[in-house]
Write a protein that holds these residues in place. Structure first.
Motif, mmCIF file in Angstrom:
data_model
loop_
_atom_site.group_PDB
_atom_site.id
_atom_site.type_symbol
_atom_site.label_atom_id
_atom_site.label_comp_id
_atom_site.label_asym_id
_atom_site.label_seq_id
_atom_site.Cartn_x
_atom_site.Cartn_y
_atom_site.Cartn_z
ATOM 1 N N PRO A 218 0.843 -1.200 0.000
ATOM 2 C CA PRO A 218 0.000 0.000 0.000
ATOM 3 C C PRO A 218 0.878 1.250 0.000
ATOM 4 O O PRO A 218 1.948 1.279 0.639
ATOM 5 N N ALA A 219 0.463 2.274 -0.710
ATOM 6 C CA ALA A 219 1.294 3.470 -0.856
ATOM 7 C C ALA A 219 1.689 4.076 0.489
ATOM 8 O O ALA A 219 2.820 4.548 0.656
ATOM 9 N N SER B 292 4.234 -0.355 -20.185
ATOM 10 C CA SER B 292 3.246 -1.170 -19.487
ATOM 11 C C SER B 292 1.880 -0.517 -19.625
ATOM 12 O O SER B 292 1.780 0.675 -19.961
ATOM 13 N N MET B 293 0.819 -1.254 -19.325
ATOM 14 C CA MET B 293 -0.485 -0.620 -19.192
ATOM 15 C C MET B 293 -0.450 0.409 -18.058
ATOM 16 O O MET B 293 -1.181 1.399 -18.071
ATOM 17 N N LEU B 294 0.446 0.174 -17.085
ATOM 18 C CA LEU B 294 0.585 1.127 -15.983
ATOM 19 C C LEU B 294 1.464 2.311 -16.355
ATOM 20 O O LEU B 294 1.822 3.118 -15.505
ATOM 21 N N THR C 61 -1.435 -0.488 -5.206
ATOM 22 C CA THR C 61 -0.322 -1.019 -4.395
ATOM 23 C C THR C 61 0.978 -1.165 -5.185
ATOM 24 O O THR C 61 1.883 -1.873 -4.748
ATOM 25 N N VAL C 62 1.097 -0.501 -6.332
ATOM 26 C CA VAL C 62 2.343 -0.567 -7.113
ATOM 27 C C VAL C 62 2.794 0.839 -7.519
ATOM 28 O O VAL C 62 3.099 1.093 -8.682
ATOM 29 N N PRO C 63 2.878 1.781 -6.568
ATOM 30 C CA PRO C 63 3.210 3.163 -6.949
ATOM 31 C C PRO C 63 4.588 3.302 -7.587
ATOM 32 O O PRO C 63 4.754 4.093 -8.519
ATOM 33 N N ALA C 64 5.575 2.537 -7.133
ATOM 34 C CA ALA C 64 6.916 2.658 -7.706
ATOM 35 C C ALA C 64 6.934 2.134 -9.139
ATOM 36 O O ALA C 64 7.516 2.757 -10.037
ATOM 37 N N TYR C 65 6.303 0.996 -9.359
ATOM 38 C CA TYR C 65 6.245 0.425 -10.704
ATOM 39 C C TYR C 65 5.511 1.378 -11.643
ATOM 40 O O TYR C 65 5.976 1.649 -12.758
ATOM 41 N N THR C 66 4.369 1.889 -11.191
ATOM 42 C CA THR C 66 3.591 2.808 -12.016
ATOM 43 C C THR C 66 4.397 4.061 -12.356
ATOM 44 O O THR C 66 4.420 4.507 -13.504
ATOM 45 N N ALA C 67 5.061 4.618 -11.359
ATOM 46 C CA ALA C 67 5.870 5.817 -11.599
ATOM 47 C C ALA C 67 6.996 5.531 -12.584
ATOM 48 O O ALA C 67 7.268 6.326 -13.493
ATOM 49 N N PRO D 101 7.868 0.732 1.458
ATOM 50 C CA PRO D 101 9.239 0.927 1.955
ATOM 51 C C PRO D 101 10.081 1.713 0.956
ATOM 52 O O PRO D 101 10.072 1.414 -0.238
ATOM 53 N N LEU D 102 10.798 2.683 1.445
ATOM 54 C CA LEU D 102 11.623 3.518 0.567
ATOM 55 C C LEU D 102 12.662 2.682 -0.179
ATOM 56 O O LEU D 102 12.958 2.945 -1.351
ATOM 57 N N ALA D 103 13.193 1.661 0.491
ATOM 58 C CA ALA D 103 14.200 0.820 -0.164
ATOM 59 C C ALA D 103 13.598 0.079 -1.361
ATOM 60 O O ALA D 103 14.268 -0.099 -2.388
ATOM 61 N N GLU D 104 12.344 -0.355 -1.222
ATOM 62 C CA GLU D 104 11.682 -1.036 -2.338
ATOM 63 C C GLU D 104 11.415 -0.053 -3.483
ATOM 64 O O GLU D 104 11.562 -0.396 -4.651
ATOM 65 N N TRP D 105 10.990 1.149 -3.127
ATOM 66 C CA TRP D 105 10.778 2.194 -4.137
ATOM 67 C C TRP D 105 12.059 2.410 -4.932
ATOM 68 O O TRP D 105 12.057 2.432 -6.162
ATOM 69 N N GLN D 106 13.174 2.571 -4.206
ATOM 70 C CA GLN D 106 14.447 2.859 -4.863
ATOM 71 C C GLN D 106 14.863 1.724 -5.784
ATOM 72 O O GLN D 106 15.323 1.952 -6.914
ATOM 73 N N LYS D 107 14.674 0.471 -5.347
ATOM 74 C CA LYS D 107 15.068 -0.672 -6.166
ATOM 75 C C LYS D 107 14.259 -0.729 -7.458
ATOM 76 O O LYS D 107 14.816 -0.934 -8.546
ATOM 77 N N VAL D 108 12.942 -0.544 -7.349
ATOM 78 C CA VAL D 108 12.088 -0.607 -8.530
ATOM 79 C C VAL D 108 12.467 0.491 -9.523
ATOM 80 O O VAL D 108 12.577 0.244 -10.732
ATOM 81 N N VAL D 109 12.682 1.694 -9.038
ATOM 82 C CA VAL D 109 13.040 2.806 -9.919
ATOM 83 C C VAL D 109 14.433 2.588 -10.523
ATOM 84 O O VAL D 109 14.661 2.872 -11.702
ATOM 85 N N ASP D 110 15.356 2.065 -9.717
ATOM 86 C CA ASP D 110 16.701 1.795 -10.235
ATOM 87 C C ASP D 110 16.664 0.796 -11.383
ATOM 88 O O ASP D 110 17.300 0.999 -12.422
#
Length: 256
Positions: A104-105, A148-150, A157-163, A109-118
């Motif tokens: 959920p947004a 992606s469609m996103l 629940t996928v804000p990092a992926y969507t961004a 976790p910030l670490a997960e956000w960073q990994k997905v964006v990286d």
């Protein structure tokens, strides 16, 4: 070979496909090889793309395997350098490697956000930059980013992926604006719902599976091989005047 066949041929070309070990990346790597390309298959771990390489070799193609953690800029740089050491050139880059993390947004976790964006965005830019420099010097090249469609919707629940996937579309257009005049075409493919292990949980959920198929005008999930035609088009001379475009291969999902 007729002039029309030559438009869609990759004979004499070298392609680098990230995330080539399975799913869409595996299908794309094999599809480019079927069109005549030598394919460098990249995965996140040593030997990860061995099955894809074997499939290409079995049909008479030429494949190489490399590994890199796309969340590590040093490994990304090393991947590009090793690719050129193997073949001396890269004519087609497909930035397919990616990751997703669901929270959920409010609790993400910030670490997960960073990994997905990286992995999804920063590595795609870094590879595009390193390989794009040589494409620009050669006066030709094709870069295909996997959106992606996103890239168009928000998801849950996928804000990092969507961004990251929204940003991939912006990056595609930004690079196209700078590089189109130098004969380097940068475009993207936005896959819809495809049958891969990444979507297995959705496929196995009867309610979600039914809702998804009902929403898709084609009435069914896509198969990875159905993405190949779009990739071959964007990788060959057939798309020499296509720049900054995002090609949705979604069974009509966005039209619904």
């Amino acid at each position: 070979m007729s002039s029309q066949q030559a438009l869609f041929s990759l004979h004499g070309k070298v392609a680098l496909v990230t995330g080539a070990s399975r799913g869409l990346g595996r299908a794309l790597a094999i599809g480019l090889a079927q069109a005549g390309a030598e394919v460098i298959c990249s995965s996140s771990r040593p030997g990860g793309s061995a099955d894809t390489e074997a499939a290409i070799t079995a049909m008479g193609g030429k494949a190489y395997g490399l590994a890199a953690d796309l969340s590590d800029p040093d490994q990304v740089a090393s991947l590009a350098a090793q690719a050129y050491q193997l073949t001396g050139r890269i004519d087609v880059l497909i930035n397919n490697g990616g990751t997703i993390s669901r929270f959920p947004a409010a609790e993400y976790p910030l670490a997960e956000w960073q990994k997905v964006v990286d992995v999804n965005l920063n590595a795609a830019f870094q590879l595009s930059q390193l390989i794009g420099q040589k494409m620009l010097a050669a006066g030709q090249g094709k870069i295909i980013n996997i959106a992606s469609m996103l890239s168009f919707q928000g998801g849950i629940t996928v804000p990092a992926y969507t961004a990251s996937k929204h940003a991939i579309v912006g990056l595609t257009k930004a690079l196209a604006n700078e590089w189109a005049a130098i004969n380097v075409q940068v475009n993207a493919i936005a896959p819809g719902y495809f049958r891969t292990d990444n979507t297995q949980a959705l496929q196995d959920n009867p309610e979600r599976n039914r809702d998804i198929e009902k929403r898709i005008p084609a009435g069914q999930w896509g198969e990875p091989e159905q993405l190949v035609g779009a990739a071959v088009f964007l990788a060959t001379a057939a798309s020499d005047y296509v720049n900054g475009h995002v090609l949705a291969v979604d069974g009509g999902w966005l039209a619904r």
